[in-house]
Design an enzyme around this catalytic site. Structure first.
Site, PDB file in Angstrom:
ATOM      1  N   ASP A  20       0.824  -1.213   0.000  1.00  0.00           N
ATOM      2  CA  ASP A  20       0.000   0.000   0.000  1.00  0.00           C
ATOM      3  C   ASP A  20       0.860   1.266   0.000  1.00  0.00           C
ATOM      4  OD1 ASP A  20      -2.439   1.315  -0.023  1.00  0.00           O
ATOM      5  OD2 ASP A  20      -2.572   1.407   2.155  1.00  0.00           O
ATOM      6  N   GLY A  23      -0.062   5.519  -4.422  1.00  0.00           N
ATOM      7  CA  GLY A  23      -0.647   6.805  -4.795  1.00  0.00           C
ATOM      8  C   GLY A  23      -0.051   7.938  -3.977  1.00  0.00           C
ATOM      9  N   HIS A  37       2.246   3.605  -9.087  1.00  0.00           N
ATOM     10  CA  HIS A  37       1.937   2.206  -9.399  1.00  0.00           C
ATOM     11  C   HIS A  37       3.073   1.573 -10.204  1.00  0.00           C
ATOM     12  CE1 HIS A  37      -1.902   2.533  -7.573  1.00  0.00           C
ATOM     13  NE2 HIS A  37      -2.450   3.288  -8.501  1.00  0.00           N
ATOM     14  N   SER A  65      -7.661  -5.478  -4.964  1.00  0.00           N
ATOM     15  CA  SER A  65      -8.725  -6.036  -4.130  1.00  0.00           C
ATOM     16  C   SER A  65     -10.060  -6.003  -4.863  1.00  0.00           C
ATOM     17  CB  SER A  65      -8.836  -5.247  -2.824  1.00  0.00           C
ATOM     18  OG  SER A  65      -9.498  -4.016  -3.037  1.00  0.00           O
ATOM     19  N   GLU A  67     -12.503  -4.619  -3.885  1.00  0.00           N
ATOM     20  CA  GLU A  67     -13.061  -3.283  -3.693  1.00  0.00           C
ATOM     21  C   GLU A  67     -12.342  -2.223  -4.532  1.00  0.00           C
ATOM     22  OE1 GLU A  67     -12.331  -5.439  -1.092  1.00  0.00           O
ATOM     23  OE2 GLU A  67     -14.444  -5.977  -0.842  1.00  0.00           O
ATOM     24  N   TRP A  69     -12.135  -2.004  -7.621  1.00  0.00           N
ATOM     25  CA  TRP A  69     -12.884  -1.651  -8.838  1.00  0.00           C
ATOM     26  C   TRP A  69     -13.595  -0.327  -8.674  1.00  0.00           C
ATOM     27  CZ3 TRP A  69     -11.679  -4.542 -12.891  1.00  0.00           C
ATOM     28  CH2 TRP A  69     -11.305  -5.886 -12.704  1.00  0.00           C
ATOM     29  N   ARG A  71     -12.405   2.391  -7.835  1.00  0.00           N
ATOM     30  CA  ARG A  71     -11.535   3.536  -8.164  1.00  0.00           C
ATOM     31  C   ARG A  71     -11.891   4.087  -9.556  1.00  0.00           C
ATOM     32  NH1 ARG A  71      -5.605   2.523  -5.567  1.00  0.00           N
ATOM     33  NH2 ARG A  71      -6.383   1.840  -3.532  1.00  0.00           N
ATOM     34  N   LEU A 131      10.495 -20.466  -4.576  1.00  0.00           N
ATOM     35  CA  LEU A 131       9.495 -19.596  -3.958  1.00  0.00           C
ATOM     36  C   LEU A 131       8.125 -19.768  -4.618  1.00  0.00           C
ATOM     37  CD1 LEU A 131       8.876 -16.981  -2.165  1.00  0.00           C
ATOM     38  CD2 LEU A 131       9.299 -15.704  -4.265  1.00  0.00           C
ATOM     39  N   ARG A 194      -4.788  -1.801   9.002  1.00  0.00           N
ATOM     40  CA  ARG A 194      -6.024  -2.571   8.796  1.00  0.00           C
ATOM     41  C   ARG A 194      -5.761  -3.643   7.750  1.00  0.00           C
ATOM     42  NH1 ARG A 194      -7.814   2.842   6.983  1.00  0.00           N
ATOM     43  NH2 ARG A 194      -7.236   3.075   4.787  1.00  0.00           N
ATOM     44  N   LEU A 195      -6.727  -4.597   7.677  1.00  0.00           N
ATOM     45  CA  LEU A 195      -6.536  -5.727   6.759  1.00  0.00           C
ATOM     46  C   LEU A 195      -7.144  -5.492   5.384  1.00  0.00           C
ATOM     47  CD1 LEU A 195      -6.990  -8.880   9.022  1.00  0.00           C
ATOM     48  CD2 LEU A 195      -4.932  -8.146   7.828  1.00  0.00           C
ATOM     49  N   GLU A 207       1.473 -12.849  12.651  1.00  0.00           N
ATOM     50  CA  GLU A 207       2.066 -11.656  13.262  1.00  0.00           C
ATOM     51  C   GLU A 207       1.999 -10.503  12.268  1.00  0.00           C
ATOM     52  OE1 GLU A 207       3.175 -11.340  16.348  1.00  0.00           O
ATOM     53  OE2 GLU A 207       2.746 -13.436  16.812  1.00  0.00           O
TER      54      GLU A 207
HETATM   55  C1  IPE Z   1      -5.428  -2.663  -0.033  1.00  0.00           C
HETATM   56  O1  IPE Z   1      -5.131  -1.334  -0.192  1.00  0.00           O
HETATM   57  C2  IPE Z   1      -5.445  -3.350  -1.381  1.00  0.00           C
HETATM   58  C3  IPE Z   1      -4.141  -3.507  -2.036  1.00  0.00           C
HETATM   59  C4  IPE Z   1      -2.990  -3.129  -1.552  1.00  0.00           C
HETATM   60  C5  IPE Z   1      -4.182  -4.145  -3.325  1.00  0.00           C
HETATM   61  P1  IPE Z   1      -6.258  -0.215  -0.350  1.00  0.00           P
HETATM   62  O2  IPE Z   1      -5.540   1.069  -0.556  1.00  0.00           O
HETATM   63  O3  IPE Z   1      -7.241  -0.603  -1.378  1.00  0.00           O
HETATM   64  O4  IPE Z   1      -6.971  -0.271   1.078  1.00  0.00           O
HETATM   65  P2  IPE Z   1      -7.807   0.836   1.858  1.00  0.00           P
HETATM   66  O5  IPE Z   1      -8.811   1.392   0.890  1.00  0.00           O
HETATM   67  O6  IPE Z   1      -6.839   1.884   2.299  1.00  0.00           O
HETATM   68  O7  IPE Z   1      -8.401   0.115   3.009  1.00  0.00           O
HETATM   69  C1  IPE Z   2      -1.597   0.251  -3.378  1.00  0.00           C
HETATM   70  O1  IPE Z   2      -1.407   1.608  -3.413  1.00  0.00           O
HETATM   71  C2  IPE Z   2      -1.899  -0.315  -4.748  1.00  0.00           C
HETATM   72  C3  IPE Z   2      -3.289  -0.750  -4.924  1.00  0.00           C
HETATM   73  C4  IPE Z   2      -4.231  -0.707  -4.040  1.00  0.00           C
HETATM   74  C5  IPE Z   2      -3.639  -1.292  -6.225  1.00  0.00           C
HETATM   75  P1  IPE Z   2      -2.632   2.617  -3.392  1.00  0.00           P
HETATM   76  O2  IPE Z   2      -3.050   2.876  -4.804  1.00  0.00           O
HETATM   77  O3  IPE Z   2      -3.697   2.176  -2.487  1.00  0.00           O
HETATM   78  O4  IPE Z   2      -1.933   3.918  -2.825  1.00  0.00           O
HETATM   79  P2  IPE Z   2      -2.496   4.890  -1.696  1.00  0.00           P
HETATM   80  O5  IPE Z   2      -2.865   4.034  -0.531  1.00  0.00           O
HETATM   81  O6  IPE Z   2      -3.663   5.591  -2.301  1.00  0.00           O
HETATM   82  O7  IPE Z   2      -1.359   5.804  -1.389  1.00  0.00           O
HETATM   83 MG    MG Z   3      -4.105   2.405  -0.508  1.00  0.00          MG
END
Ligand code: IPE
Ligand code: IPE
Ligand code: MG
Length: 245
Positions: A20, A23, A37, A65, A67, A69, A71, A131, A194-195, A207
């Site tokens: 994460d 962006g 990205h 994820s 979720e 989609w 975006r 791996l 968070r997960l 862990e």
């Molecule tokens: C989790 O990150 C999904 C991926 C890293 C692929 P998100 O950026 O989508 O999670 P939230 O929205 O902050 O919970």
């Molecule tokens: C993780 O980075 C990549 C994906 C979720 C695909 P983000 O795109 O969520 O970047 P932030 O969290 O907005 O900085």
């Molecule tokens: Mg993110």
């Protein structure tokens, strides 16, 4: 990288990562999110190589994820194209280094070309013993658990199993990760704690290490740091410390 970290006592067999912060990394530099990205893919390459060199058995990466989609369409399209390009350019090299590629997540409804690419990468690397690189794409843990429950309900309805046959290990084996060990260590970069619908069932005793660094900054050194933190943890699984038991 120190090879053979697996020989060191207490090293994780399975490392899962929530990649994460792409962006925010780009925004901080006055660049469009897409630049983050693209750099994120470089971090993925570095991390995979490091994990492979260290002798980690399974590396599970959250790449998109269920979720995500939601975006903006342009960002979704860019992410899909990055994944396609990654598979096209990197699978041969991964195969040569003995990496086995597996993809988890819901494939129903995905673009058929992408599905074929997934299948080809999995078939090509199926016999590899290095791996296991597990890419979570269109992955959501609740959706995965729901699919598993539906599959089990179908078996009960068909009279193949009885409800009493459904045990935690049977459920685990019906998940996309069936057959893999549960993650020992989960790393999330980007500072959030968070997960986000990742491996909910599988992480019952995992862990967690949360790191402030954005994903494009991640590398073998940071992976090693997270593993060091992990090794200092005392995993009890509900029992008592080994020396006081
Ligand atoms: C989790 O990150 C999904 C991926 C890293 C692929 P998100 O950026 O989508 O999670 P939230 O929205 O902050 O919970
Ligand atoms: C993780 O980075 C990549 C994906 C979720 C695909 P983000 O795109 O969520 O970047 P932030 O969290 O907005 O900085
Ligand atoms: Mg993110």
């Amino acid at each position: 990288m120190s090879p053979g970290i697996l020989n060191v006592d207490g090293a994780p067999r399975h490392v899962a990562i929530i990649m994460d912060g792409n962006g925010r990394w780009a925004t901080q530099r006055g660049q469009p999110r897409s630049v983050g990205h693209r750099q994120g893919v470089e971090a993925l390459r570095r991390t995979t190589r490091a994990a492979s060199d260290m002798g980690i058995s399974v590396l599970t990466l959250y790449s998109f994820s269920s979720e995500n989609w939601s975006r903006p369409q342009a960002e979704v399209r860019f992410l899909l194209e990055l994944l396609r390009r990654f598979i096209r350019t990197d699978v041969a090299e991964l195969h040569q280094s003995g990496v086995r590629i597996m993809i988890i997540g819901d494939r129903a409804g995905l673009d058929p070309t992408l599905r074929t690419m997934f299948e080809e990468a999995e078939v090509l690397t199926r016999e590899n013993t290095g791996l296991k690189l597990v890419i979570a794409f269109n992955y959501g843990s609740r959706q995965e658990i729901t699919r598993a429950v539906q599959a089990l309900a179908r078996k009960v309805a068909e009279g193949k199993i009885s409800p009493e046959d459904i045990t935690p290990s049977v459920i685990g084996n019906h998940l996309d990760t069936g057959g893999l060990p549960e993650p020992d260590l989960l790393i999330r970069t980007g500072g959030e704690q968070r997960l986000s619908n990742y491996l909910l069932w599988q992480c019952a005793y995992t862990e967690f290490v949360f790191m402030p660094d954005y994903w494009p900054e991640f590398d073998g050194e940071r992976l090693r740091q997270a593993i060091e933190t992990y090794r200092l943890r005392d995993r009890r699984f509900g029992g008592l410390k080994a020396q006081t038991a």
